[in-house]
Structure formats: structure tokens, C-alpha cells
Write an enzyme that holds these catalytic residues in place. Structure first.
Site, PDB file in Angstrom:
ATOM      1  N   GLY A 132      74.490 108.235 -32.553  1.00 36.18           N
ATOM      2  CA  GLY A 132      75.032 107.093 -31.815  1.00 36.18           C
ATOM      3  C   GLY A 132      74.412 107.018 -30.433  1.00 36.18           C
ATOM      4  O   GLY A 132      73.611 106.140 -30.138  1.00 36.18           O
ATOM      5  N   GLU A 242      76.254  93.891 -21.756  1.00 35.55           N
ATOM      6  CA  GLU A 242      77.263  94.459 -22.663  1.00 35.55           C
ATOM      7  C   GLU A 242      78.252  95.331 -21.883  1.00 35.55           C
ATOM      8  O   GLU A 242      79.465  95.255 -22.074  1.00 35.55           O
ATOM      9  CB  GLU A 242      76.565  95.276 -23.757  1.00 35.55           C
ATOM     10  CG  GLU A 242      77.526  96.151 -24.528  1.00 35.55           C
ATOM     11  CD  GLU A 242      76.914  96.809 -25.763  1.00 35.55           C
ATOM     12  OE1 GLU A 242      75.750  96.515 -26.100  1.00 35.55           O
ATOM     13  OE2 GLU A 242      77.616  97.608 -26.395  1.00 35.55           O
ATOM     14  N   GLN A 279     110.842 107.112  -5.308  1.00 38.29           N
ATOM     15  CA  GLN A 279     109.598 107.181  -4.524  1.00 38.29           C
ATOM     16  C   GLN A 279     108.392 107.468  -5.426  1.00 38.29           C
ATOM     17  O   GLN A 279     107.312 106.908  -5.239  1.00 38.29           O
ATOM     18  CB  GLN A 279     109.701 108.255  -3.439  1.00 38.29           C
ATOM     19  CG  GLN A 279     108.510 108.179  -2.495  1.00 38.29           C
ATOM     20  CD  GLN A 279     108.406 109.395  -1.595  1.00 38.29           C
ATOM     21  OE1 GLN A 279     108.459 110.533  -2.051  1.00 38.29           O
ATOM     22  NE2 GLN A 279     108.274 109.147  -0.312  1.00 38.29           N
ATOM     23  N   GLY A 364      78.298 102.976 -25.195  1.00 33.35           N
ATOM     24  CA  GLY A 364      77.715 104.097 -24.444  1.00 33.35           C
ATOM     25  C   GLY A 364      78.839 104.920 -23.839  1.00 33.35           C
ATOM     26  O   GLY A 364      79.698 104.388 -23.132  1.00 33.35           O
TER      27      GLY A 364
HETATM   28  C1  LIG Z   1      85.858 101.246 -32.224  1.00 36.90           C
HETATM   29  C2  LIG Z   1      84.374 101.404 -32.148  1.00 36.90           C
HETATM   30  C3  LIG Z   1      83.565 100.284 -32.263  1.00 36.90           C
HETATM   31  C4  LIG Z   1      82.181 100.422 -32.234  1.00 36.90           C
HETATM   32  N1  LIG Z   1      81.379  99.301 -32.441  1.00 36.90           N
HETATM   33  C5  LIG Z   1      80.054  99.482 -32.590  1.00 36.90           C
HETATM   34  C6  LIG Z   1      79.213  98.365 -32.971  1.00 36.90           C
HETATM   35  O1  LIG Z   1      79.686  97.229 -33.118  1.00 36.90           O
HETATM   36  N2  LIG Z   1      77.899  98.598 -33.176  1.00 36.90           N
HETATM   37  C7  LIG Z   1      77.343  99.823 -33.012  1.00 36.90           C
HETATM   38  O2  LIG Z   1      76.146  99.966 -33.213  1.00 36.90           O
HETATM   39  N3  LIG Z   1      78.101 100.892 -32.644  1.00 36.90           N
HETATM   40  C8  LIG Z   1      79.429 100.739 -32.444  1.00 36.90           C
HETATM   41  N4  LIG Z   1      80.209 101.810 -32.090  1.00 36.90           N
HETATM   42  C9  LIG Z   1      79.586 103.110 -31.904  1.00 36.90           C
HETATM   43  C10 LIG Z   1      79.577 103.617 -30.472  1.00 36.90           C
HETATM   44  O3  LIG Z   1      78.690 102.879 -29.686  1.00 36.90           O
HETATM   45  C11 LIG Z   1      79.238 105.118 -30.544  1.00 36.90           C
HETATM   46  O4  LIG Z   1      80.344 105.766 -31.146  1.00 36.90           O
HETATM   47  C12 LIG Z   1      78.944 105.710 -29.176  1.00 36.90           C
HETATM   48  O5  LIG Z   1      77.739 105.198 -28.644  1.00 36.90           O
HETATM   49  C13 LIG Z   1      78.830 107.243 -29.243  1.00 36.90           C
HETATM   50  O6  LIG Z   1      77.983 107.661 -30.257  1.00 36.90           O
HETATM   51  P1  LIG Z   1      78.480 108.765 -31.325  1.00 36.90           P
HETATM   52  O7  LIG Z   1      79.797 108.344 -31.860  1.00 36.90           O
HETATM   53  O8  LIG Z   1      77.392 109.005 -32.288  1.00 36.90           O
HETATM   54  O9  LIG Z   1      78.724 110.058 -30.480  1.00 36.90           O
HETATM   55  P2  LIG Z   1      77.635 111.201 -30.171  1.00 36.90           P
HETATM   56  O10 LIG Z   1      76.391 110.576 -29.667  1.00 36.90           O
HETATM   57  O11 LIG Z   1      77.542 112.100 -31.350  1.00 36.90           O
HETATM   58  O12 LIG Z   1      78.347 111.975 -28.975  1.00 36.90           O
HETATM   59  C14 LIG Z   1      79.292 113.032 -29.145  1.00 36.90           C
HETATM   60  C15 LIG Z   1      79.607 113.583 -27.754  1.00 36.90           C
HETATM   61  O13 LIG Z   1      78.404 114.125 -27.175  1.00 36.90           O
HETATM   62  C16 LIG Z   1      78.183 113.538 -25.916  1.00 36.90           C
HETATM   63  N5  LIG Z   1      76.755 113.394 -25.650  1.00 36.90           N
HETATM   64  C17 LIG Z   1      75.808 112.842 -26.433  1.00 36.90           C
HETATM   65  N6  LIG Z   1      74.616 112.862 -25.830  1.00 36.90           N
HETATM   66  C18 LIG Z   1      74.799 113.452 -24.620  1.00 36.90           C
HETATM   67  C19 LIG Z   1      73.958 113.756 -23.505  1.00 36.90           C
HETATM   68  N7  LIG Z   1      72.665 113.441 -23.510  1.00 36.90           N
HETATM   69  N8  LIG Z   1      74.507 114.366 -22.443  1.00 36.90           N
HETATM   70  C20 LIG Z   1      75.827 114.673 -22.396  1.00 36.90           C
HETATM   71  N9  LIG Z   1      76.682 114.406 -23.405  1.00 36.90           N
HETATM   72  C21 LIG Z   1      76.178 113.796 -24.496  1.00 36.90           C
HETATM   73  C22 LIG Z   1      78.871 112.177 -25.990  1.00 36.90           C
HETATM   74  O14 LIG Z   1      79.149 111.670 -24.702  1.00 36.90           O
HETATM   75  C23 LIG Z   1      80.112 112.532 -26.781  1.00 36.90           C
HETATM   76  O15 LIG Z   1      81.082 113.064 -25.932  1.00 36.90           O
HETATM   77  C24 LIG Z   1      81.592 101.694 -32.054  1.00 36.90           C
HETATM   78  C25 LIG Z   1      82.424 102.827 -31.904  1.00 36.90           C
HETATM   79  C26 LIG Z   1      83.788 102.687 -31.945  1.00 36.90           C
HETATM   80  C27 LIG Z   1      84.632 103.930 -31.823  1.00 36.90           C
END
Ligand SMILES: Cc1cc2nc3c(=O)[nH]c(=O)nc-3n(C[C@H](O)[C@H](O)[C@H](O)COP(=O)(O)OP(=O)(O)OC[C@H]3O[C@@H](n4cnc5c(N)ncnc54)[C@H](O)[C@@H]3O)c2cc1C
Length: 387
Positions: A132, A242, A279, A364
Site C-alpha cells: 500500500g 487528495e 472545570q 497515505g
Molecule cells: C477504508 C479504506 C479505504 C481505502 N480506499 C482506497 C482506495 O480507494 N484506493 C486505494 O488504492 N487504496 C485505498 N485504501 C488503501 C490505503 O491507502 C492503504 O491502506 C494505506 O496507504 C496504507 O497501506 P497498507 O495498508 O498497505 O499499509 P502498509 O504500507 O503495509 O503499512 C503498515 C504500517 O507500516 C508503516 N510504514 C510503511 N512504510 C513505512 C515507512 N517508509 N516508514 C515508516 N513507516 C512505514 C505504515 O505507516 C503502517 O503503519 C483504503 C484503505 C482503507 C482502510
């Protein structure tokens, strides 16, 4: 309380119209949509009839030809705190701009009329089960077959995933390079395109977040958006907008939580006096008012910068980071001030609390926002020496 100066009289008239429309066409259906896990198609068409969808679109496509971000802010402010699953903002200010700014005239002529009328609901597919935050890790593949592209892979957590009629899908176009990504318009009825489960989740009950699958989907060449190896650059150009529109929704939800709580603690009695007169309550409300005002001031500042074409990636990351943190703190404190009632579904604050959790994740994560801001300060990680 902050007196915002972003809007003029016409904007306020628009706000009144949106309020009246929402009262009639949106709010009465919230419970049914939450139960169904999805909003109705009808509300999209009704939004189209009112001119609330992609109003920047050219009049020849049914649009209003008005590109004023503030109208979309008003839609978000009035709708997103209560109808949290109705993602007009995703349609108008996340996917729509790709069609408006980067598509061919032929694509605009084909898709924009439906997008404006609400017949064609938009979604965007970037995230995959395996990745993601790190978009360079996507595995969905598009192969150039000469007269068409062949798309294979899957996406997950896609908002509007079940209702969408047109999905902009990011796919790798060169197996040798993780940065060569193309963007493809996938139409709802294309053979090989299927939808998975409607994902059960913590909040946004009426949002049809879903998985999407692509199994040898033939994408005609006319459905490629821009250069098929430069999708990354295109995506980066849209991300600031966005994140800003996300910030508007987060500030609006914090504001709504605050209003509900002010009303609640004014009426609720404990130890013979309204809860609001302790308070602690007064101080908590004062701190929250200050934070929400700061969130609006920052958001409005960024909106002005955006309208002048000056919103940087770093500033957009800052406003998303800040407002989503404010929202999180506010809904938590507001729930606490509700006592046990705050934990009950029948009190709106409990839903606001659940809905708020995703704000620090989607569009993000907060960690990625800090990365963007930190790198902008020249604090990137040093390159490791090899050999
Ligand atoms: C309700 C919902 C709607 C969504 N809608 C869409 C959509 O319409 N289209 C779409 O494409 N996506 C969509 N998403 C996806 C969303 O954009 C991703 O979930 C998000 O970008 C995080 O990616 P991931 O879930 O793969 O987490 P990961 O990338 O696996 O991250 C896991 C953890 O690691 C951390 N992490 C990752 N990389 C780093 C780094 N370099 N440094 C420090 N920490 C890091 C993250 O911050 C997080 O805490 C949606 C998600 C949700 C929950």
C-alpha cells in the site's frame, strides 16, 4: 471561535442548498445505507442532478465549468461527518481530476457525461494485498499486446469498489522496472474484471470498500491514461489535492463531534449540575475549540494555496497529518465526555470515533506524511555504500 474568510456569499448560498438537499435526499437514508453497507445508486444520480459531481467539467459534458475547490469543500463539510460512506469527494477530487486534466479528449467525451450525471461512479485502485504505502511494490501487471493491454492482478481496500462503474487502475508495465507504472480505465462490464467481498470494517459502515480482481482483462488502447510508463508522476501530481480534501473532511468531523458534545454536556447532569460546568469539561472543550480552529485555519490556508497552484506535496502532507491527529484527539475526548452513552451506537459520537480511525491510514499513513515532510527538510536517509 475562528471566523473563516474563505467563503463569499455565493458559497454560503451553495451551502444552504446543500444542507436542504442533504436533509431531503441523504440523511433520511443513513440508517438503511449503514445496514446495507453501501449507499444507493440513486443518491449519486440525485447528486448529479443537483450539479454536485465534478462541477469543473466542461458544459458540453453536462458540467458547470466551475473549477472552484471551495464548492467541493462545502460538500465535504456538510456531508462527510454524517454520511461518511458517501464518497463524493473521492469521485470529485481524487479520481475526477485524472479525467479532467490527464485524459484524452476522446476519454473525456466518453466518460465525463456519466461521471457528471452520477450514472458512472468512480474508484481508484492502487493498493494491493501485498503493498500500500510502497506503491513501487505493486504486482498487478499490464502487458502490451499490440492492439490492447492485458491486465492481471488484484487490488484491495478499494473505496466505492462495488458500486464503481469506472476504476482507474495502476499496473506495472515493465517487469524490469518498479517505477514504470501505467494507469488504465477499467470499465465495470469488461470481461475478466470481478469484485470480491465487501470488506467488513471498523467504521465507514455505508462505504462499499472492496477487493477487485483482474483476470486477463483486455484493455483497449483508448483506455490508457497518459504515458503507460509515467503513471507514477501523474499519481504524485494528484496526491496533494487528495490529501487536502481529506483534511477538510477530518476537520469537519472534528467540528461535528465538538457540536454534539457541547449539546450533550450542557444537558447531561451529574452531582446536581450540567457535566459541561465542571472545570475539566470546560478546559477540554476549550482545548478542542483551539485545536479545531487551528485545523480550519491551516486547511483554509492550504485551500487558498491550492487554488493558486501553490500547494506543495509537503504542505499537503502536513495538513493531512495535522487535521487527522486533531480529529483523532477530538473524537476521543468527546466520546469520554459522553460517558457510557459515548460507547452506544445510538449516540452519533460512537460512529464518529470509529470513522475517525482510518483518517490516519488512508490517502497515505501518518508515517508516510512524516516521511514526505522530513525529506522536504533535507533529512532523507543517507545512501548505503555497497561493495
Ligand atoms: C477504508 C479504506 C479505504 C481505502 N480506499 C482506497 C482506495 O480507494 N484506493 C486505494 O488504492 N487504496 C485505498 N485504501 C488503501 C490505503 O491507502 C492503504 O491502506 C494505506 O496507504 C496504507 O497501506 P497498507 O495498508 O498497505 O499499509 P502498509 O504500507 O503495509 O503499512 C503498515 C504500517 O507500516 C508503516 N510504514 C510503511 N512504510 C513505512 C515507512 N517508509 N516508514 C515508516 N513507516 C512505514 C505504515 O505507516 C503502517 O503503519 C483504503 C484503505 C482503507 C482502510
Amino acid at each position: 471561535m475562528l471566523k473563516r474568510t474563505l467563503y463569499n456569499e455565493e458559497h454560503e448560498m451553495f451551502r444552504d442548498a446543500v444542507r436542504a438537499w442533504a436533509k431531503k435526499e441523504v440523511f433520511p437514508h443513513l440508517e438503511a445505507w449503514n445496514e446495507a453497507g453501501c449507499v444507493s445508486r440513486e443518491v449519486w444520480r440525485k447528486a448529479g442532478e443537483e450539479g454536485y459531481l465534478c462541477m469543473y467539467a466542461d458544459e458540453k459534458y453536462g458540467g458547470l465549468g466551475i473549477d472552484d475547490f471551495r464548492y467541493d469543500m462545502i460538500l465535504l463539510e456538510e456531508l462527510s461527518s454524517r454520511a461518511s460512506g458517501l464518497f463524493l469527494g473521492l469521485h470529485n477530487r481524487i479520481v475526477g481530476p485524472y479525467l479532467q486534466h490527464f485524459a484524452t479528449e476522446e476519454q473525456r467525451a466518453r466518460f465525463m457525461p456519466g461521471v457528471v450525471s452520477g450514472e458512472t461512479i468512480l474508484a481508484i485502485g492502487m493498493t494491493e494485498p501485498g503493498t500500500g504505502s510502497d506503491l513501487a511494490g505493486i504486482k498487478t501487471r499490464a502487458v502490451d499486446m499490440g492492439d490492447h493491454w492485458l491486465l492481471n492482478g488484484s487490488k484491495t481496500y478499494i473505496s466505492n469498489g462495488l458500486l464503481a462503474d469506472l476504476v482507474l487502475v495502476a499496473a506495472r508495465t515493465n517487469p524490469e522496472s518498479s517505477h514504470e507504472i501505467g494507469l488504465f480505465w477499467v470499465e465495470g462490464d469488461m470481461p475478466g474484471f470481478s469484485r470480491g467481498r465487501k470488506l467488513k470494517k471498523l467504521g465507514l459502515d455505508s462505504q462499499d470498500t472492496a477487493e477487485l480482481f483482474f483476470d486477463d482483462v483486455k484493455i483497449p488502447k483508448e483506455n490508457v491514461l497518459g504515458d503507460p510508463v509515467k503513471g507514477f508522476t501523474t499519481m504524485m501530481l494528484n496526491l496533494a489535492e487528495e490529501r487536502l480534501q481529506g483534511a477538510v473532511g477530518f476537520a469537519a468531523r472534528a467540528e461535528h463531534a465538538f457540536e454534539l458534545t457541547l449539546e450533550f454536556i450542557t444537558e447531561r447532569q451529574a452531582f446536581g449540575q450540567p457535566v459541561g460546568t465542571f472545570q475539566n469539561s470546560r478546559f477540554k472543550m476549550a482545548s478542542m475549540r483551539t485545536e479545531i480552529d487551528a485545523a480550519w485555519a491551516f486547511t483554509d490556508h492550504c485551500a487558498k494555496a491550492h487554488m493558486n497552484g501553490e500547494l506543495s506535496a509537503e504542505m499537503a502532507a502536513e495538513v493531512k497529518l495535522f487535521t487527522s491527529d486533531v480529529e483523532a484527539r477530538v473524537v476521543d475526548e468527546c466520546l469520554q465526555l459522553h460517558g457510557g452513552a459515548g460507547f452506544m451506537d445510538e449516540y452519533e459520537i460512537s460512529r464518529l470515533y470509529r470513522d475517525a480511525r482510518v483518517s490516519r491510514i488512508y490517502g497515505g499513513t501518518s508515517e508516510i506524511m512524516r516521511e514526505i515532510i522530513g525529506r522536504g527538510l533535507g533529512l532523507g536517509e543517507p545512501r548505503r555504500k555497497t561493495g
